[in-house]
Design a protein around this motif. Structure first.
Motif, PDB file in Angstrom:
ATOM      1  N   PHE B  94       0.850  -1.195   0.000  1.00 47.61           N
ATOM      2  CA  PHE B  94       0.000   0.000   0.000  1.00 47.61           C
ATOM      3  C   PHE B  94       0.881   1.237   0.000  1.00 47.61           C
ATOM      4  N   MET B  95       0.472   2.252  -0.756  1.00 50.60           N
ATOM      5  CA  MET B  95       1.205   3.515  -0.762  1.00 50.60           C
ATOM      6  C   MET B  95       0.234   4.662  -0.946  1.00 50.60           C
ATOM      7  N   THR B  96       0.388   5.706  -0.117  1.00 45.14           N
ATOM      8  CA  THR B  96      -0.392   6.910  -0.371  1.00 45.14           C
ATOM      9  C   THR B  96       0.342   7.752  -1.394  1.00 45.14           C
ATOM     10  N   ASN B  97      -0.321   8.740  -1.927  1.00 40.17           N
ATOM     11  CA  ASN B  97       0.373   9.639  -2.843  1.00 40.17           C
ATOM     12  C   ASN B  97       0.908  10.863  -2.115  1.00 40.17           C
ATOM     13  N   ARG B  98       0.946  10.767  -0.771  1.00 41.07           N
ATOM     14  CA  ARG B  98       1.505  11.880   0.001  1.00 41.07           C
ATOM     15  C   ARG B  98       3.002  11.765   0.174  1.00 41.07           C
ATOM     16  N   ASP B  99       3.491  10.532   0.435  1.00 38.59           N
ATOM     17  CA  ASP B  99       4.888  10.435   0.821  1.00 38.59           C
ATOM     18  C   ASP B  99       5.676   9.341   0.117  1.00 38.59           C
ATOM     19  N   ASP B 100       5.123   8.669  -0.841  1.00 39.07           N
ATOM     20  CA  ASP B 100       5.859   7.669  -1.622  1.00 39.07           C
ATOM     21  C   ASP B 100       6.454   6.542  -0.794  1.00 39.07           C
ATOM     22  N   LYS B 101       5.956   6.306   0.381  1.00 42.99           N
ATOM     23  CA  LYS B 101       6.433   5.177   1.181  1.00 42.99           C
ATOM     24  C   LYS B 101       5.463   4.014   1.044  1.00 42.99           C
ATOM     25  N   ILE B 102       6.022   2.823   0.861  1.00 39.62           N
ATOM     26  CA  ILE B 102       5.187   1.620   0.705  1.00 39.62           C
ATOM     27  C   ILE B 102       5.172   0.845   2.008  1.00 39.62           C
ATOM     28  N   ILE B 103       3.999   0.347   2.356  1.00 41.46           N
ATOM     29  CA  ILE B 103       3.842  -0.550   3.502  1.00 41.46           C
ATOM     30  C   ILE B 103       3.479  -1.923   2.958  1.00 41.46           C
ATOM     31  N   PHE B 104       4.225  -2.923   3.425  1.00 46.47           N
ATOM     32  CA  PHE B 104       4.033  -4.275   2.922  1.00 46.47           C
ATOM     33  C   PHE B 104       3.297  -5.143   3.931  1.00 46.47           C
ATOM     34  N   GLY B 105       2.518  -6.080   3.428  1.00 42.22           N
ATOM     35  CA  GLY B 105       2.035  -7.167   4.243  1.00 42.22           C
ATOM     36  C   GLY B 105       3.158  -8.167   4.473  1.00 42.22           C
TER      37      GLY B 105
END
Lengths: 110, 114
Positions: B94-105
């Motif tokens: 998942f990634m928001t378009n605010r900060d370009d950081k991805i969170i993984f399962g």
């Protein structure tokens, strides 16, 4: 292929020694990331960079530092390696809301 | 804080069958991106498919398709006509378009059996 290389690809080091991992990209992407991958945890963000000399911490930054003196290089340093830092380390770049990964570095701290 | 949950640590299916990998996420954001990454034994992380949250149409890439249910915060991956080369770890992200950081399962290990 996003032109991302990592070096070294494998390293074995002793507890207490400093270690630097290098990530190199060829396409001038602004954002670069360092992740670690451990069984049962997926990939976790260590540090990231949004430009030369601009870096910020991720969720597991303790014991790690980074530097980015050139657009193409992003260095991850373990100042004094510990056994808990045994892991696979991935570098990534972000391009148009997608991330592309390097091949990974397997680090073993004995 | 955003979270990504993959409830199936491991799955096995016969070659040529269809398999669905589950993913749920939690966020208060309205604009974001969802991804499925494949990691074969070579360890390389390969982007399989991407979904923009503002698009209602489900993304498709050849044999790979997603079922994106925004209200339910669900993002499952369907692999049709599974092949031995599909054997890999699959990560939802998942990634928001605010900060370009991805969170993984934490991943689902998929075995395709001959």
């Amino acid at each position: 292929d996003a032109g991302i290389t990592q070096s070294p690809r494998h390293k074995v080091t002793e507890t207490g020694t400093p270690v630097t991992l290098r990530c190199h990209q060829t396409e001038n992407h602004r954002y670069m990331y360092w992740y670690r991958q451990d069984p049962g945890h997926g990939l976790r963000l260590i540090h990231y960079s949004y430009g030369v000399k601009d870096t910020d911490k991720g969720e597991v930054s303790d014991g790690y530092s980074v530097s980015r003196s050139k657009t193409e290089d992003f260095l991850l340093t373990l100042e004094s390696a510990t056994s808990s830092q045994t892991s696979v380390y991935f570098c990534a770049i972000s391009a148009e809301y997608e991330q592309y990964f390097g091949p990974g570095t397997r680090l073993t701290v004995t | 804080a955003q979270t990504v949950t993959q409830s199936q640590p491991e799955m096995s299916v016969q070659e040529a069958e269809t398999v669905t990998l589950s993913c749920t996420y939690d966020t208060s954001e309205n604009n974001y991106y969802l991804f499925w990454y494949k990691q074969p034994p070579s360890r390389q992380m390969i982007l399989v498919i991407r979904q923009e949250a503002y698009k209602q149409q489900n993304a498709t890439e050849n044999r790979f398709s997603v079922n994106f249910q925004k209200a339910a915060k669900s993002f499952s991956l369907k692999i049709s006509d599974s092949q031995l080369g599909d054997t890999a770890m699959y990560f939802c992200a998942f990634m928001t378009n605010r900060d370009d950081k991805i969170i993984f399962g934490k991943g689902t290990r998929l075995h395709i059996l001959p």
